[in-house]
Design a protein around this motif. Structure first.
Motif, mmCIF file in Angstrom:
data_model
loop_
_atom_site.group_PDB
_atom_site.id
_atom_site.type_symbol
_atom_site.label_atom_id
_atom_site.label_comp_id
_atom_site.label_asym_id
_atom_site.label_seq_id
_atom_site.Cartn_x
_atom_site.Cartn_y
_atom_site.Cartn_z
ATOM 1 N N PRO A 227 111.010 23.048 124.793
ATOM 2 C CA PRO A 227 112.473 23.072 124.689
ATOM 3 C C PRO A 227 112.889 24.152 123.690
ATOM 4 O O PRO A 227 112.288 24.276 122.616
ATOM 5 C CB PRO A 227 112.823 21.676 124.167
ATOM 6 N N VAL A 228 113.897 24.937 124.029
ATOM 7 C CA VAL A 228 114.244 26.066 123.180
ATOM 8 C C VAL A 228 115.745 26.324 123.188
ATOM 9 O O VAL A 228 116.412 26.192 124.215
ATOM 10 C CB VAL A 228 113.479 27.342 123.627
ATOM 11 N N LEU A 229 116.248 26.662 122.010
ATOM 12 C CA LEU A 229 117.623 27.119 121.820
ATOM 13 C C LEU A 229 117.542 28.563 121.337
ATOM 14 O O LEU A 229 116.979 28.831 120.272
ATOM 15 C CB LEU A 229 118.346 26.246 120.791
ATOM 16 N N ILE A 230 118.068 29.499 122.113
ATOM 17 C CA ILE A 230 117.997 30.913 121.777
ATOM 18 C C ILE A 230 119.388 31.384 121.362
ATOM 19 O O ILE A 230 120.341 31.302 122.143
ATOM 20 C CB ILE A 230 117.468 31.738 122.965
ATOM 21 N N LEU A 231 119.497 31.865 120.119
ATOM 22 C CA LEU A 231 120.780 32.277 119.537
ATOM 23 C C LEU A 231 120.715 33.746 119.140
ATOM 24 O O LEU A 231 119.693 34.220 118.639
ATOM 25 C CB LEU A 231 121.082 31.423 118.295
ATOM 26 N N HIS A 232 121.825 34.457 119.330
ATOM 27 C CA HIS A 232 121.842 35.881 118.980
ATOM 28 C C HIS A 232 123.271 36.333 118.728
ATOM 29 O O HIS A 232 124.212 35.830 119.337
ATOM 30 C CB HIS A 232 121.252 36.715 120.122
ATOM 31 N N GLY A 233 123.426 37.298 117.823
ATOM 32 C CA GLY A 233 124.723 37.917 117.579
ATOM 33 C C GLY A 233 124.953 39.054 118.556
ATOM 34 O O GLY A 233 124.083 39.912 118.749
ATOM 35 N N ALA A 234 126.123 39.093 119.159
ATOM 36 C CA ALA A 234 126.426 40.132 120.151
ATOM 37 C C ALA A 234 126.432 41.521 119.531
ATOM 38 O O ALA A 234 126.139 42.517 120.206
ATOM 39 C CB ALA A 234 127.773 39.843 120.814
ATOM 40 N N ASN A 235 126.763 41.619 118.244
ATOM 41 C CA ASN A 235 126.836 42.913 117.565
ATOM 42 C C ASN A 235 125.616 43.161 116.684
ATOM 43 O O ASN A 235 125.690 43.908 115.709
ATOM 44 C CB ASN A 235 128.110 42.998 116.713
ATOM 45 N N ASP A 236 124.508 42.545 117.019
ATOM 46 C CA ASP A 236 123.269 42.738 116.271
ATOM 47 C C ASP A 236 122.755 44.155 116.501
ATOM 48 O O ASP A 236 122.367 44.514 117.619
ATOM 49 C CB ASP A 236 122.229 41.710 116.749
ATOM 50 N N GLY A 237 122.748 44.961 115.429
ATOM 51 C CA GLY A 237 122.296 46.339 115.527
ATOM 52 C C GLY A 237 120.834 46.532 115.194
ATOM 53 O O GLY A 237 120.314 47.652 115.303
ATOM 54 N N LEU A 238 120.158 45.472 114.772
ATOM 55 C CA LEU A 238 118.736 45.561 114.426
ATOM 56 C C LEU A 238 117.847 45.064 115.562
ATOM 57 O O LEU A 238 116.791 45.640 115.828
ATOM 58 C CB LEU A 238 118.447 44.763 113.151
ATOM 59 N N VAL A 239 118.261 43.976 116.191
ATOM 60 C CA VAL A 239 117.529 43.427 117.339
ATOM 61 C C VAL A 239 118.547 43.194 118.456
ATOM 62 O O VAL A 239 119.447 42.369 118.310
ATOM 63 C CB VAL A 239 116.811 42.111 116.987
ATOM 64 N N SER A 240 118.412 43.892 119.545
ATOM 65 C CA SER A 240 119.381 43.798 120.632
ATOM 66 C C SER A 240 119.428 42.397 121.225
ATOM 67 O O SER A 240 118.396 41.740 121.405
ATOM 68 C CB SER A 240 119.019 44.793 121.734
ATOM 69 N N GLU A 241 120.651 41.958 121.545
ATOM 70 C CA GLU A 241 120.780 40.662 122.205
ATOM 71 C C GLU A 241 120.127 40.677 123.589
ATOM 72 O O GLU A 241 119.849 39.620 124.165
ATOM 73 C CB GLU A 241 122.250 40.241 122.288
#
Length: 290
Positions: A227-241
């Motif tokens: 089971p996994v919850l994957i979260l990311h910032g849309a404006n992440d400039g270090l690791v692309s969403e």
């Protein structure tokens, strides 16, 4: 695997009901004997344990607020400094095999599970810690009751360290240039840049090990079934969403959730809107307590 107690402190929680918790600091010797600095924040009646896996060049101390919020929900928290980071042993910011970082996560998980038998155990991994948690999930499926990935580097679309692998000696070090991109909050960026425990250089060996690990993960994401919850910032400039979107599509988990936060930068647990992200994390964990 032996461990050495450093100290045990009692402190008062900041929650509304005045709960007390216990903080334990100790050195845990991982699979090859390297001493990893660990902190355990114990709650009186824990519903689950959560292992936080930090990112590249940083340390466990940058997750105090997240730990407090989890403790408020009776979630016991374990944190550790990666080898070569923070207060842990090991050559500074250096890995020569991609498996090592996820083997360390696995050793920590074994320790936590052995000391808390019957208690659900979750993993939260951020950035390089998300990469480590993703590799752990793919290499050791079924060990965690759930995994949360935050801004996880799983495909390397942004190429913030340039094209990898680097054709340079493994013991060459390059400057840590991540600072300005970690968060949209200037205060967080300033604290990051001034933090004496934030490493200022990164070895070529570590960067090339990440390249090897990402290439392995791209070919083996089907092995990730937890089971996994994957979260990311849309404006992440270090690791692309895009990393998270592709990882989400490739894994075989029957229970998987993806959320991309509009306007947020890389460290979504440190952004101004961090409480929304933490609330989403806690809600997901609560739903998976059975």
């Amino acid at each position: 695997m032996a461990e050495d107690c450093i100290k045990i402190d009692t402190y008062k929680e900041t929650s509304h009901d005045g709960r007390y918790a216990m903080r334990k600091e100790f050195t845990f010797h991982t699979f090859d004997g390297t001493g990893l600095y660990m902190v355990q924040d114990v709650t009186a009646l824990p519903k689950a344990a959560v292992v936080i896996v930090h990112g590249l060049c940083e340390h466990l101390g940058r997750y105090e607020y997240l730990t407090e919020r989890l403790n408020e929900q009776n979630l016991m928290v374990y944190r550790f400094d990666h080898r070569g980071h923070g207060k842990s042993e090991g050559r500074r910011v250096y890995y020569d095999h991609f498996e090592t970082i996820s083997d360390d996560v696995n050793a920590v998980m074994d320790r936590v599970k052995n000391h808390n038998q019957g208690l659900p155990v979750f993993v939260i991994g951020h950035s390089m810690g998300g990469y480590a948690a993703a590799c752990f999930g793919a290499r050791y499926p079924g060990k965690a009751d759930g995994i949360i990935l935050s801004g996880a580097l799983t495909r390397y679309h942004t190429k913030c360290a340039g094209e990898l692998p680097l054709d340079m000696p493994a013991d060459t070090y390059v400057p840590n240039a991540l600072g300005d991109g970690v968060c949209s909050d200037p205060a967080v960026v300033e604290a990051y840049n001034k933090d004496p425990l934030v490493e200022k250089e990164i070895s070529v060996a570590l960067l090339n090990s990440i390249y090897d690990g990402v290439e392995w993960l791209k070919k083996n994401s089907f092995s990730f079934i937890d089971p996994v919850l994957i979260l990311h910032g849309a404006n992440d400039g270090l690791v692309s969403e895009r990393d998270s979107r592709e990882m989400f599509g490739d894994i075989r988990s029957g229970d998987k959730t993806l959320k991309i936060y509009a306007k947020l930068f890389h460290e979504i647990y440190n952004e101004v809107e961090k409480d929304e992200v933490i609330d989403d994390t806690i809600l997901w964990i609560e739903k998976h307590l059975s």
